[in-house]
Every structure is written in structure tokens, then in C-alpha cells.
Design a protein around this motif. Structure first.
Motif, PDB file in Angstrom:
ATOM      1  N   MET A 103       0.839  -1.214   0.000  1.00  0.00           N
ATOM      2  CA  MET A 103       0.000   0.000   0.000  1.00  0.00           C
ATOM      3  C   MET A 103       0.866   1.253   0.000  1.00  0.00           C
ATOM      4  N   VAL A 104       1.939   1.241   0.797  1.00  0.00           N
ATOM      5  CA  VAL A 104       2.823   2.420   0.884  1.00  0.00           C
ATOM      6  C   VAL A 104       3.472   2.669  -0.482  1.00  0.00           C
ATOM      7  N   ALA A 105       3.968   1.597  -1.115  1.00  0.00           N
ATOM      8  CA  ALA A 105       4.650   1.747  -2.410  1.00  0.00           C
ATOM      9  C   ALA A 105       3.674   2.194  -3.509  1.00  0.00           C
ATOM     10  N   ALA A 106       2.447   1.672  -3.466  1.00  0.00           N
ATOM     11  CA  ALA A 106       1.476   2.000  -4.526  1.00  0.00           C
ATOM     12  C   ALA A 106       0.868   3.391  -4.322  1.00  0.00           C
ATOM     13  N   ARG A 107       0.969   3.906  -3.111  1.00  0.00           N
ATOM     14  CA  ARG A 107       0.340   5.198  -2.806  1.00  0.00           C
ATOM     15  C   ARG A 107       1.064   6.377  -3.474  1.00  0.00           C
ATOM     16  N   LYS A 108       2.411   6.280  -3.536  1.00  0.00           N
ATOM     17  CA  LYS A 108       3.202   7.410  -4.057  1.00  0.00           C
ATOM     18  C   LYS A 108       2.778   7.822  -5.473  1.00  0.00           C
ATOM     19  N   PRO A 109       2.728   6.879  -6.443  1.00  0.00           N
ATOM     20  CA  PRO A 109       2.335   7.311  -7.801  1.00  0.00           C
ATOM     21  C   PRO A 109       0.882   7.770  -7.896  1.00  0.00           C
ATOM     22  N   ILE A 110       0.017   7.272  -6.991  1.00  0.00           N
ATOM     23  CA  ILE A 110      -1.379   7.744  -7.017  1.00  0.00           C
ATOM     24  C   ILE A 110      -1.429   9.188  -6.499  1.00  0.00           C
ATOM     25  N   GLU A 111      -0.664   9.453  -5.439  1.00  0.00           N
ATOM     26  CA  GLU A 111      -0.650  10.814  -4.895  1.00  0.00           C
ATOM     27  C   GLU A 111      -0.080  11.792  -5.916  1.00  0.00           C
TER      28      GLU A 111
END
Ligand code: SF4
Length: 331
Positions: free
Chosen positions: A317-325
Motif C-alpha cells: 500500500m505504501v509503495a502504490a500510494r506514491k504514484p497515485i498521490e
């Protein structure tokens, strides 16, 4: 055969994907769902491709971008996501402390499935100097391997925000990628994925339909194949297509995208005619079979029992959150 017993239905949840409990046809599901929303401080986020009853009970209805934005802002305790798995994952990634439930865990996506994380990792390693822009219709694993996420509403803007000399990988939809290469003039390395619904339209049948309805405009989603896009009068994201039909002065449209959006088009413009673009054969293949796994009964059950719940690995979740943000900032 549906269960009457919640314990037994929960035991079978992993294999079925949903709570298989018989719901009385006499129950007013619209009333019960509104009651559950208040009791649980729940919010229903629904995609335009959901069946019309689900669209009618949703608190937020939108395309992938609007739903990601709504998920990022919600103050609800329980997020009920009526869409497909990768969309519920996005809501969970943006709200790791909240409970996210979905009507049917097996509501997947052929496009997201066309890019398995482990294969995409190998592909990315071949282009170490490329920036990865991924369409939101991908798994959390692919998102975690990406630099920026985009949707069909903001893809052009996001690609244009990347400095001209920077090489780009675009994944997973090859049709959207090819369309964006034309629109932006950027040469991108494309992952070879596609959506089964948007690839099914028949050029021949659409051409015949246009002859029978000479005043109808063909409007198409950029996930469609190039021959369809070439003859379209307007190309846009799901929201883009809806907005176009509200402001354009034609009275008839042939709509080349998933049929669920026709409900909102008809509500917004009751005097206009909307014709679903015909698929290649006689099936209802322009109904997304994944989206349509969700039903009002399953939605009611997942709210009532708060199952199936979407659970995810914290590091992912932490890794996937960056490009979404990054996408949300650029939007
Ligand atoms: S319409 Fe296509 S891209 Fe959208 S959820 Fe269905 S299979 Fe996936």
C-alpha cells in the motif's frame, strides 16, 4: 444455492467471492441501504459502469479519477466500493486505516489482469532509464512499480507534465497508449494489454449503424481500437463522454464504451437517444462482465455484514500510494 446462515456464507466467502445469502424479494433494498449508510457512517462510491440500481444508491458516482479523488477526501468510517477490484484497492491505498468492502471480490478487470506484477517488473527492468506512467486500471503491484498513475481523464495532462527528453513506458492499455502517443506526440514504450470490453466493437456494424442513423454522432472511449477511434466524432474518458452529450447539440449518439454510462446520459439528457455501439458478435460483450458481477443484493449484504473486506499488505500500500498521490497532485 443461497445460504440462510451467515456463518456458513462467511466460510464460503473465499471460494464464492461474495456472501451467498438469500435476500427476501420483499425487502426494500433502497430503504435498507440508506439506513445502513447512516448506522455505519458508510459511503458508497460507484463507477459509471455499475448497473443502474447501484448508480442510484451511490453517494459518489464517477469514473476512476473522480472516485479516487472522492476516496481521498471521504470522512466516512466504512467505504463501500461498487466497482472492480483495482478500484477498491485504490480506495484502500488512500485510506489504509479505513474498512473498505466491496460487493464481490471476484469483480476483476481483464485490462488489469493483462499486466501481472512479476512480468511487468521484468519488462520495466529492460528500460531502466524510462519513467513509468500507468493507467489506474492495473493491480497494486503494477502501481507500486510505477512513477505516476493516470486515468483517461488526465492522461494527456500527465504525459505533457513530463520533461520532453524523458523516456516513458506506458502501461497497461496499448490502445489508450497509442491514442496518447498521437495526441501528445510523445514516443512511448507500450505494454501490450487491452480491455476485453473496449476491444469488442465492430467497425463494420458501427458503420452500418451510422448509415441507418445519419445524424447520430459516434462517441468513443480511448481504450477502443484505432479503427473505431479514427471514425469517432468525439473521443473522451467516461466523464468526458457524459459531459459532451450534455453540451453538444446533437440528438442521437452511438456510444462506444461500456453500456452502464448510458443510464447517466439518459438521465442528464432525457430528450436524446443513446445507442450502444454494437459488438463484434451477438453477445452483450459491451457490458463489462466484471463490473456486472456486482448486484444491489450483494451491495446490501456487504454493507450489512461488512464482508467481503479488502485487505492489503501494508508495504504494498505504501509503495502504490506514491504514484497515485503524484497523479492527484497533478490533477
Ligand atoms: S470495462 Fe474493461 S477496463 Fe473497465 S473494468 Fe471492465 S474489463 Fe476492466
Amino acid at each position: 444455492m443461497a445460504d440462510i446462515n451467515i456463518g456458513s456464507a462467511k466460510e464460503k466467502l473465499a471460494s464464492k467471492g461474495f456472501l451467498d445469502i438469500a435476500v427476501s424479494p420483499e425487502l426494500d433494498l433502497f430503504f435498507e441501504i440508506e439506513k445502513l449508510k447512516k448506522e455505519k457512517n458508510a459511503v458508497i462510491l460507484a463507477h459509471y459502469y455499475q448497473e443502474s440500481d447501484i448508480q442510484d444508491v451511490a453517494d459518489f458516482l464517477g469514473d476512476s479519477l473522480a472516485l479516487a479523488q472522492a476516496a481521498a477526501k471521504t470522512t466516512a468510517d466504512l467505504i463501500v466500493f461498487a466497482g472492480v477490484h483495482f478500484m477498491a484497492e485504490t480506495a484502500k491505498i488512500l485510506n489504509p486505516d479505513k474498512k473498505v468492502v466491496l460487493p464481490d471480490l471476484k469483480a476483476g478487470c481483464s485490462l488489469a489482469d493483462s499486466a501481472p506484477g512479476y512480468l511487468f517488473k521484468e519488462f520495466k527492468e529492460k528500460y531502466p532509464d524510462h519513467l513509468v506512467i500507468s493507467y489506474i486500471n492495473c493491480s497494486a503491484e503494477v502501481k507500486a512499480l510505477s512513477d505516476i498513475i493516470c486515468t483517461s481523464s488526465n492522461a494527456e495532462k500527465i504525459i505533457q507534465s513530463v520533461p520532453a527528453g524523458q523516456k516513458i513506458i506506458f502501461a497497461p492499455d496499448r490502445n489508450l497508449g497509442a491514442y496518447l502517443m498521437k495526441k501528445t506526440g510523445r514516443d512511448m514504450v507500450l505494454w501490450n494489454g487491452a480491455c476485453m470490453v473496449h476491444e469488442i466493437f465492430s467497425l463494420e456494424k458501427i458503420t452500418k449503424l451510422k448509415i441507418r442513423h445519419p445524424k447520430a454522432k459516434l462517441i468513443a472511449h480511448p481504450e477502443c481500437e484505432e479503427p473505431i477511434l479514427r471514425i469517432a466524432d468525439f473521443i473522451g474518458s467516461t466523464t468526458g463522454l457524459l459531459n459532451y452529450t450534455k453540451t453538444d447539440d446533437s440528438s442521437e449518439y452511438i456510444v462506444a464504451t461500456e453500456t452502464g454510462i448510458l443510464h447517466q446520459m439518459q438521465l442528464a439528457s432525457p430528450g436524446k437517444t443513446f445507442i450502444p455501439a454494437p459488438p463484434d458478435n451477438n453477445c452483450a460483450c459491451n457490458d463489462c462482465p466484471h463490473m456486472k458481477l456486482n448486484t444491489l443484493e450483494k451491495l446490501y449484504l456487504c454493507m450489512k455484514y461488512e464482508q467481503p473486506e479488502l485487505l492489503m499488505d501494508l508495504d504494498l500500500m505504501v509503495a502504490a500510494r506514491k504514484p497515485i498521490e503524484r497523479m492527484l497532485q497533478l490533477s
